[in-house]
Write an enzyme that holds these catalytic residues in place. Structure first.
Site, PDB file in Angstrom:
ATOM      1  N   HIS A 128       0.850  -1.193   0.000  1.00  0.00           N
ATOM      2  CA  HIS A 128       0.000   0.000   0.000  1.00  0.00           C
ATOM      3  C   HIS A 128       0.885   1.243   0.000  1.00  0.00           C
ATOM      4  O   HIS A 128       2.058   1.194   0.385  1.00  0.00           O
ATOM      5  CB  HIS A 128      -0.900   0.012   1.234  1.00  0.00           C
ATOM      6  N   CYS A 148      -6.146   2.008   5.911  1.00  0.00           N
ATOM      7  CA  CYS A 148      -6.820   0.770   6.305  1.00  0.00           C
ATOM      8  C   CYS A 148      -6.221   0.294   7.636  1.00  0.00           C
ATOM      9  O   CYS A 148      -5.281   0.903   8.156  1.00  0.00           O
ATOM     10  CB  CYS A 148      -6.636  -0.297   5.227  1.00  0.00           C
ATOM     11  N   GLU A 150       0.966   3.862   1.922  1.00  0.00           N
ATOM     12  CA  GLU A 150       1.505   4.247   3.227  1.00  0.00           C
ATOM     13  C   GLU A 150       2.708   3.392   3.610  1.00  0.00           C
ATOM     14  O   GLU A 150       3.715   3.906   4.101  1.00  0.00           O
ATOM     15  CB  GLU A 150       0.429   4.090   4.328  1.00  0.00           C
ATOM     16  N   CYS A 161      -2.403  -0.464   7.424  1.00  0.00           N
ATOM     17  CA  CYS A 161      -1.586   0.749   7.360  1.00  0.00           C
ATOM     18  C   CYS A 161      -1.641   1.525   8.670  1.00  0.00           C
ATOM     19  O   CYS A 161      -0.626   2.073   9.106  1.00  0.00           O
ATOM     20  CB  CYS A 161      -2.025   1.613   6.181  1.00  0.00           C
TER      21      CYS A 161
END
Length: 172
Positions: A62, A92, A64, A95
């Site tokens: 992801h 999410c 992040e 993260c």
């Protein structure tokens, strides 16, 4: 002068969110969900990342996580206590956990994520009092632009899917 002084932090947030949007656009160009992130220390970008789980065959890729990894390598420390993270979409749960473990001081995000958001859309990990680290959260910075980027991406994906001809040998 007082009005300018109160508006300066917001202008900084918008500036760095635009940097995160550049990262999101890069992800979209590669066919990834367009989410981007930057890590900032003392008003300097020290980490960049964008979504790449498809291209990397990595469910943890992801934006992040990529930005945190980049910043940690540059700063040679897995803890980033004075850093800020700017991300185009509400983090999410995965993260959010990484953000808290890295000890990020402040998270600024654009659009809310009604399907997996961990800052109140689904659950709020950042408000969990039992955790040993807490970070300041600012939401909604350039939210319309961040959300529009995602909406346009998924609309285009649905359009391409609908236009794809059915294979003759495909089962019903």
């Amino acid at each position: 002068m007082d009005e300018l002084a109160t508006r300066l932090p917001m202008l900084d947030d918008e500036f760095f969110m635009r940097e995160a949007l550049y990262q999101a656009e890069a992800a979209g160009c590669l066919g990834e969900v367009p989410v981007g992130a930057v890590v900032v220390l003392n008003k300097v970008v020290v980490g960049r990342g964008f979504n790449s789980p498809i291209g990397d065959s990595d469910p943890s890729a992801h934006a992040e996580i990529a930005a945190l990894r980049d910043a940690a390598r540059r700063l040679e420390n897995y803890r980033l206590p004075e850093c800020e993270l700017f991300v185009t979409l509400e983090p999410c749960a995965m993260c959010a956990g990484a953000i808290l473990h890295a000890r990020i001081a402040r998270v600024v995000y654009g659009a809310r994520d009604p399907k997996t958001g961990a800052h109140g859309s689904i659950l709020d990990l950042f408000a969990e009092a039992r955790l040993n680290h807490h970070t300041e959260i600012v939401s909604g910075v350039l939210a319309e632009r961040c959300g529009r980027l995602l909406s346009e991406f998924f609309a285009e994906r649905r359009k391409k899917s609908a236009e794809k001809p059915a294979r003759e040998d495909a089962p019903c």
